[in-house]
Design a protein around this motif. Sequence first.
Motif, short mmCIF file in Angstrom:
data_model
loop_
_atom_site.label_atom_id
_atom_site.label_comp_id
_atom_site.label_asym_id
_atom_site.label_seq_id
_atom_site.Cartn_x
_atom_site.Cartn_y
_atom_site.Cartn_z
N THR A 81 0.83 -1.21 0.00
CA THR A 81 0.00 0.00 0.00
C THR A 81 0.87 1.26 0.00
OG1 THR A 81 -1.61 -1.23 1.29
CG2 THR A 81 -1.90 1.15 1.21
N TRP A 82 1.91 1.21 0.79
CA TRP A 82 2.82 2.36 0.88
C TRP A 82 3.50 2.60 -0.47
CZ3 TRP A 82 8.47 2.57 1.46
CH2 TRP A 82 8.94 3.83 1.83
N LEU A 83 4.00 1.52 -1.09
CA LEU A 83 4.68 1.65 -2.38
C LEU A 83 3.70 2.12 -3.46
CD1 LEU A 83 6.88 -1.59 -2.33
CD2 LEU A 83 7.68 0.78 -2.16
N THR A 84 2.49 1.59 -3.42
CA THR A 84 1.50 1.99 -4.42
C THR A 84 1.20 3.48 -4.30
OG1 THR A 84 0.56 -0.23 -4.28
CG2 THR A 84 -0.76 1.42 -5.42
N GLY A 85 1.17 3.96 -3.07
CA GLY A 85 0.94 5.39 -2.84
C GLY A 85 2.03 6.25 -3.50
N ILE A 86 3.27 5.80 -3.39
CA ILE A 86 4.37 6.54 -4.04
C ILE A 86 4.23 6.44 -5.55
CG2 ILE A 86 6.88 6.69 -4.33
CD1 ILE A 86 7.17 5.36 -1.58
N LEU A 87 3.92 5.22 -6.00
CA LEU A 87 3.82 4.98 -7.45
C LEU A 87 2.74 5.86 -8.09
CD1 LEU A 87 4.58 3.43 -9.99
CD2 LEU A 87 3.08 1.58 -9.26
N LYS A 88 1.63 6.05 -7.39
CA LYS A 88 0.55 6.88 -7.94
C LYS A 88 1.07 8.27 -8.31
CE LYS A 88 -3.44 4.61 -5.87
NZ LYS A 88 -4.48 4.66 -4.83
N HIS A 89 1.90 8.83 -7.44
CA HIS A 89 2.48 10.15 -7.75
C HIS A 89 3.39 10.08 -8.97
CE1 HIS A 89 0.91 12.25 -4.28
NE2 HIS A 89 1.25 11.20 -3.53
N LYS A 90 4.16 9.00 -9.06
CA LYS A 90 5.08 8.84 -10.21
C LYS A 90 4.29 8.70 -11.50
CE LYS A 90 8.64 8.84 -7.46
NZ LYS A 90 9.38 10.11 -7.31
N ILE A 91 3.15 8.02 -11.42
CA ILE A 91 2.30 7.83 -12.61
C ILE A 91 1.77 9.18 -13.09
CG2 ILE A 91 0.08 6.90 -13.38
CD1 ILE A 91 0.68 4.41 -11.67
N VAL A 92 1.29 9.97 -12.13
CA VAL A 92 0.77 11.29 -12.50
C VAL A 92 1.88 12.14 -13.12
CG1 VAL A 92 -0.26 13.42 -11.63
CG2 VAL A 92 -1.06 11.23 -10.78
N ASP A 93 3.09 12.07 -12.54
CA ASP A 93 4.22 12.82 -13.11
C ASP A 93 4.48 12.38 -14.55
OD1 ASP A 93 4.58 14.16 -10.77
OD2 ASP A 93 6.25 12.94 -10.05
#
Lengths: 178, 56
Positions: free
Chosen positions: A55-67
Amino acid sequence: MSDFRTRVEGERPYLLRYAALQLRDRPTAEDAVQETLLAALAGEAAFAGRSNLRTWLTGILKHKIVDAIRRASREAPAADADQMEELFDETGHWREMPSAWADPDAALEQKEFFAKLEECLSRLPARTAQAFMLREHLGFETDEICKELGVTATHCWVLLYRARMALRLCLEQNWFGR
Amino acid sequence: MMPTCKEVSRLVSQGLDRQLGFIERLRLRVHLAICDGCTNFKKQMEFLRKAVKQLG
């Protein structure tokens, strides 16, 4: 290799699948995941005490996806044709009336349903899929999506509309119509 | 003038993305009251939203 590093690395396949579904481009997805893993390893202290690594990693990944979407939309403006016309006749009536889906909530209990939904999403044009996932999965408001994708609000609604129409048909043909 | 199914499908979708105006909501409601196809469509759109939230 530290235990934390091993666990983070172990989530790579999951994260890659998640990113690829939304970005629709393998190299871009791999970059986003790589950035996520690096950020995670650098921020191990921030994870301390949290219970779920994925869950923690997915949270970071979501920001990277938007970027990544933001970068891509600066590079390539979108254009895709309207295929909605064939769903309605000249008078604006459904060519094929939507009929009720049998017990849709039961589908939400089934892994196979979500696999099918992913398959349907993967058939959408990239821009349409990005707009749709920003809206419905990542929970962005329409005006934010317009900004990310560099399109007008009207075009944004059109993209979301197309995505929904296409997904409805795909699910009807591949799941509910069985 | 009664909105067509095509217009209603668009309004249903936009209703998930923005606050519809008073006239739009009225047109939608009048049409949905007599059209089973669009009523099914609207339920399917709501279901789709729920399903995609749970993805991953």
